[in-house]
Motif scaffolding. Structure first.
Motif, PDB file in Angstrom:
ATOM      1  N   LEU A   1       0.710  -1.117  -0.006  1.00 46.89           N
ATOM      2  CA  LEU A   1      -0.070  -0.105  -0.064  1.00 46.89           C
ATOM      3  C   LEU A   1       0.910   1.389   0.077  1.00 46.89           C
ATOM      4  CD1 LEU A   1      -3.132  -0.830   2.493  1.00 46.89           C
ATOM      5  CD2 LEU A   1      -3.221   0.094  -0.032  1.00 46.89           C
ATOM      6  N   TYR A   2       2.009   1.126   0.760  1.00 44.86           N
ATOM      7  CA  TYR A   2       2.921   2.523   0.844  1.00 44.86           C
ATOM      8  C   TYR A   2       3.407   2.606  -0.545  1.00 44.86           C
ATOM      9  CZ  TYR A   2       6.983   5.299   1.650  1.00 44.86           C
ATOM     10  OH  TYR A   2       7.739   6.150   1.454  1.00 44.86           O
ATOM     11  N   ARG A   3       3.800   1.562  -1.236  1.00 43.57           N
ATOM     12  CA  ARG A   3       4.445   1.752  -2.505  1.00 43.57           C
ATOM     13  C   ARG A   3       3.670   2.375  -3.366  1.00 43.57           C
ATOM     14  NH1 ARG A   3       9.075   3.124  -2.739  1.00 43.57           N
ATOM     15  NH2 ARG A   3       9.648   2.357  -0.847  1.00 43.57           N
ATOM     16  N   SER A   4       2.263   1.794  -3.231  1.00 41.45           N
ATOM     17  CA  SER A   4       1.236   2.454  -4.328  1.00 41.45           C
ATOM     18  C   SER A   4       0.924   3.822  -4.089  1.00 41.45           C
ATOM     19  CB  SER A   4      -0.009   1.555  -3.936  1.00 41.45           C
ATOM     20  OG  SER A   4      -0.025   0.230  -4.448  1.00 41.45           O
ATOM     21  N   LEU A   5       0.989   4.243  -3.051  1.00 42.75           N
ATOM     22  CA  LEU A   5       0.736   5.761  -2.548  1.00 42.75           C
ATOM     23  C   LEU A   5       1.915   6.656  -2.992  1.00 42.75           C
ATOM     24  CD1 LEU A   5      -1.195   5.212   0.933  1.00 42.75           C
ATOM     25  CD2 LEU A   5      -2.192   6.178  -1.194  1.00 42.75           C
ATOM     26  N   PHE A   6       2.989   5.958  -2.534  1.00 37.42           N
ATOM     27  CA  PHE A   6       4.297   6.797  -2.781  1.00 37.42           C
ATOM     28  C   PHE A   6       4.553   6.888  -4.225  1.00 37.42           C
ATOM     29  CE2 PHE A   6       8.934   7.280  -3.609  1.00 37.42           C
ATOM     30  CZ  PHE A   6       9.168   8.432  -2.749  1.00 37.42           C
ATOM     31  N   THR A   7       4.223   5.834  -5.036  1.00 41.02           N
ATOM     32  CA  THR A   7       4.387   6.127  -6.558  1.00 41.02           C
ATOM     33  C   THR A   7       3.391   7.106  -7.005  1.00 41.02           C
ATOM     34  OG1 THR A   7       5.022   3.778  -6.826  1.00 41.02           O
ATOM     35  CG2 THR A   7       4.229   4.712  -8.844  1.00 41.02           C
ATOM     36  N   ALA A   8       2.187   6.817  -6.407  1.00 40.04           N
ATOM     37  CA  ALA A   8       1.157   7.949  -6.783  1.00 40.04           C
ATOM     38  C   ALA A   8       1.557   9.444  -6.790  1.00 40.04           C
ATOM     39  CB  ALA A   8       0.020   7.812  -6.357  1.00 40.04           C
ATOM     40  N   TYR A   9       1.958   9.616  -5.517  1.00 45.25           N
ATOM     41  CA  TYR A   9       2.301  11.031  -5.080  1.00 45.25           C
ATOM     42  C   TYR A   9       3.418  11.502  -5.470  1.00 45.25           C
ATOM     43  CZ  TYR A   9      -1.812  11.095  -2.466  1.00 45.25           C
ATOM     44  OH  TYR A   9      -3.260  11.011  -1.948  1.00 45.25           O
ATOM     45  N   THR A  10       4.283  10.729  -6.299  1.00 48.41           N
ATOM     46  CA  THR A  10       5.576  11.414  -6.926  1.00 48.41           C
ATOM     47  C   THR A  10       5.641  11.043  -8.322  1.00 48.41           C
ATOM     48  OG1 THR A  10       6.673   9.073  -6.548  1.00 48.41           O
ATOM     49  CG2 THR A  10       7.143  10.641  -4.924  1.00 48.41           C
ATOM     50  N   GLU A  11       4.639  10.914  -9.085  1.00 52.38           N
ATOM     51  CA  GLU A  11       4.186  10.808 -10.426  1.00 52.38           C
ATOM     52  C   GLU A  11       4.828  12.382 -11.114  1.00 52.38           C
ATOM     53  OE1 GLU A  11       0.428   8.165 -10.668  1.00 52.38           O
ATOM     54  OE2 GLU A  11       0.040  10.283 -10.523  1.00 52.38           O
ATOM     55  N   SER A  12       5.133  12.197 -12.277  1.00 51.93           N
ATOM     56  CA  SER A  12       5.894  13.443 -12.873  1.00 51.93           C
ATOM     57  C   SER A  12       4.969  14.733 -13.080  1.00 51.93           C
ATOM     58  CB  SER A  12       6.520  12.944 -14.425  1.00 51.93           C
ATOM     59  OG  SER A  12       5.512  12.473 -14.960  1.00 51.93           O
ATOM     60  N   GLN A  13       3.699  14.400 -13.416  1.00 58.41           N
ATOM     61  CA  GLN A  13       2.706  15.567 -13.750  1.00 58.41           C
ATOM     62  C   GLN A  13       2.351  16.276 -12.462  1.00 58.41           C
ATOM     63  OE1 GLN A  13       1.671  12.671 -13.386  1.00 58.41           O
ATOM     64  NE2 GLN A  13      -0.136  12.206 -12.645  1.00 58.41           N
ATOM     65  N   ARG A  14       2.848  15.882 -11.401  1.00 61.56           N
ATOM     66  CA  ARG A  14       2.442  16.446  -9.737  1.00 61.56           C
ATOM     67  C   ARG A  14       3.667  17.616  -9.572  1.00 61.56           C
ATOM     68  NH1 ARG A  14      -1.212  12.995  -6.597  1.00 61.56           N
ATOM     69  NH2 ARG A  14      -1.834  11.290  -7.957  1.00 61.56           N
ATOM     70  N   HIS A  15       3.012  18.468  -9.149  1.00 54.93           N
ATOM     71  CA  HIS A  15       3.992  19.529  -8.549  1.00 54.93           C
ATOM     72  C   HIS A  15       3.591  20.148  -7.214  1.00 54.93           C
ATOM     73  CE1 HIS A  15       6.293  19.941 -12.233  1.00 54.93           C
ATOM     74  NE2 HIS A  15       5.272  19.625 -12.826  1.00 54.93           N
ATOM     75  N   TYR A  16       2.187  20.136  -7.164  1.00 51.44           N
ATOM     76  CA  TYR A  16       1.522  20.452  -5.674  1.00 51.44           C
ATOM     77  C   TYR A  16       0.836  19.266  -5.248  1.00 51.44           C
ATOM     78  CZ  TYR A  16      -1.616  22.048  -2.131  1.00 51.44           C
ATOM     79  OH  TYR A  16      -2.196  21.960  -0.753  1.00 51.44           O
ATOM     80  N   HIS A  17       0.164  18.418  -5.731  1.00 54.38           N
ATOM     81  CA  HIS A  17      -0.327  17.319  -5.310  1.00 54.38           C
ATOM     82  C   HIS A  17       0.396  16.052  -4.854  1.00 54.38           C
ATOM     83  CE1 HIS A  17      -3.663  19.800  -7.088  1.00 54.38           C
ATOM     84  NE2 HIS A  17      -4.436  19.426  -6.154  1.00 54.38           N
ATOM     85  N   THR A  18       1.331  16.297  -4.207  1.00 59.21           N
ATOM     86  CA  THR A  18       2.495  15.433  -3.908  1.00 59.21           C
ATOM     87  C   THR A  18       2.576  14.930  -2.675  1.00 59.21           C
ATOM     88  OG1 THR A  18       3.900  17.270  -3.318  1.00 59.21           O
ATOM     89  CG2 THR A  18       3.686  16.853  -5.803  1.00 59.21           C
ATOM     90  N   VAL A  19       3.820  14.359  -2.188  1.00 57.92           N
ATOM     91  CA  VAL A  19       4.021  13.738  -0.916  1.00 57.92           C
ATOM     92  C   VAL A  19       4.043  15.022   0.185  1.00 57.92           C
ATOM     93  CG1 VAL A  19       5.925  13.167   0.468  1.00 57.92           C
ATOM     94  CG2 VAL A  19       5.461  11.717  -1.542  1.00 57.92           C
ATOM     95  N   GLN A  20       4.775  16.146  -0.445  1.00 62.56           N
ATOM     96  CA  GLN A  20       4.593  17.454   0.238  1.00 62.56           C
ATOM     97  C   GLN A  20       3.273  17.655   0.799  1.00 62.56           C
ATOM     98  OE1 GLN A  20       5.939  21.085  -1.478  1.00 62.56           O
ATOM     99  NE2 GLN A  20       6.067  22.097   0.307  1.00 62.56           N
ATOM    100  N   HIS A  21       2.199  17.815   0.131  1.00 61.42           N
ATOM    101  CA  HIS A  21       0.821  18.075   0.331  1.00 61.42           C
ATOM    102  C   HIS A  21       0.362  17.124   1.500  1.00 61.42           C
ATOM    103  CE1 HIS A  21      -3.443  19.175   0.219  1.00 61.42           C
ATOM    104  NE2 HIS A  21      -3.894  18.172  -0.496  1.00 61.42           N
ATOM    105  N   ILE A  22       0.469  15.886   1.141  1.00 62.97           N
ATOM    106  CA  ILE A  22      -0.146  14.915   2.098  1.00 62.97           C
ATOM    107  C   ILE A  22       0.672  15.082   3.598  1.00 62.97           C
ATOM    108  CG2 ILE A  22      -0.155  12.474   2.618  1.00 62.97           C
ATOM    109  CD1 ILE A  22      -1.878  13.658   0.412  1.00 62.97           C
ATOM    110  N   VAL A  23       1.816  15.123   3.491  1.00 62.40           N
ATOM    111  CA  VAL A  23       2.953  15.470   4.711  1.00 62.40           C
ATOM    112  C   VAL A  23       2.194  16.753   5.532  1.00 62.40           C
ATOM    113  CG1 VAL A  23       4.868  16.210   5.714  1.00 62.40           C
ATOM    114  CG2 VAL A  23       4.840  14.221   4.138  1.00 62.40           C
TER     115      VAL A  23
END
Length: 217
Positions: free
Chosen positions: A30-52
């Motif tokens: 599950l972590y890998r699925s989420l981390f992969t999603a939130y580090t996709e190349s089209q994201r700049h705001y909707h990223t790991v940073q936003h979730i944190v």
């Protein structure tokens, strides 16, 4: 990607999953699925940073929640699918949450979180207090310090770099004005007291800047 955000993202996930008796491989998958999603190349705001940033606030207010587990699950998944050219990201994110988590939580929680994720599309005031906290956390960026708010605006612009610049300015002003006109912007007392004034100041300044840019072309 900021390494500190990546480290905190992983720490928060471990803290979340330690509450349950999940097999290590399941939690890691599950972590890998989420981390992969939130580090996709089209994201700049909707990223790991936003979730944190959302989770930083969640841990400040979780004692005030009726179902903190459901709220945290919604945070983890609310932007799990994000295509800036799509209009159904929230529905896709809710579907993904349901598909990946339906055997891990009770069905009432799954249905509740599903509805909450859908609600992050329109950010309308709710009768459900927990949902209002979730929506406020999702919008807390608007009440951030000016430097972070400027970074946020640049990140959003990067996600919409495919939009013709003048059209982007027009549409962005519409979004900012929508939030500026919300009375109140935040629905819970904690967020109103802590972020409402600063958010309205940030929005007013940015609307003026965007308006000046639009009129100068």
């Amino acid at each position: 990607m900021n390494e500190s955000h990546q480290i905190q993202f992983a720490r928060y996930w471990t803290q979340f999953t330690d509450q349950f008796q999940w097999p290590d491989l399941q939690a890691e998958s599950l972590y890998r699925s989420l981390f992969t999603a939130y580090t996709e190349s089209q994201r700049h705001y909707h990223t790991v940073q936003h979730i944190v940033e959302c989770l930083d606030l969640f841990h400040l207010i979780k004692a005030q929640l009726d179902d903190p587990i459901a709220v945290e699950l919604a945070i983890w998944f609310h932007d799990a699918v994000y295509d800036p050219k799509a209009s159904d990201n929230e529905a896709q994110s809710a579907d993904l949450m349901q598909n990946l988590c339906s055997t891990l939580f009770n069905q009432v929680q799954i249905q509740t979180v599903y509805a909450w994720i859908i609600a992050t599309k329109k950010h309308q005031p709710a009768l459900d207090r927990d949902l209002n906290y979730l929506l406020d956390m999702d919008l807390v960026i608007l009440g951030s310090d000016p430097q972070r708010f400027e970074e946020y605006e640049q990140q959003i612009q990067q996600e919409y770099v495919w939009v013709e610049p003048q059209l982007y300015k027009i549409k962005r002003i519409e979004v900012l004005e929508h939030f500026f006109k919300m009375k109140p912007l935040y629905q819970t007392e904690f967020f109103k007291q802590k972020f409402e004034k600063k958010a309205k100041e940030n929005l007013k300044v940015r609307i003026q800047i965007k308006s000046d840019e639009k009129s100068s072309i």
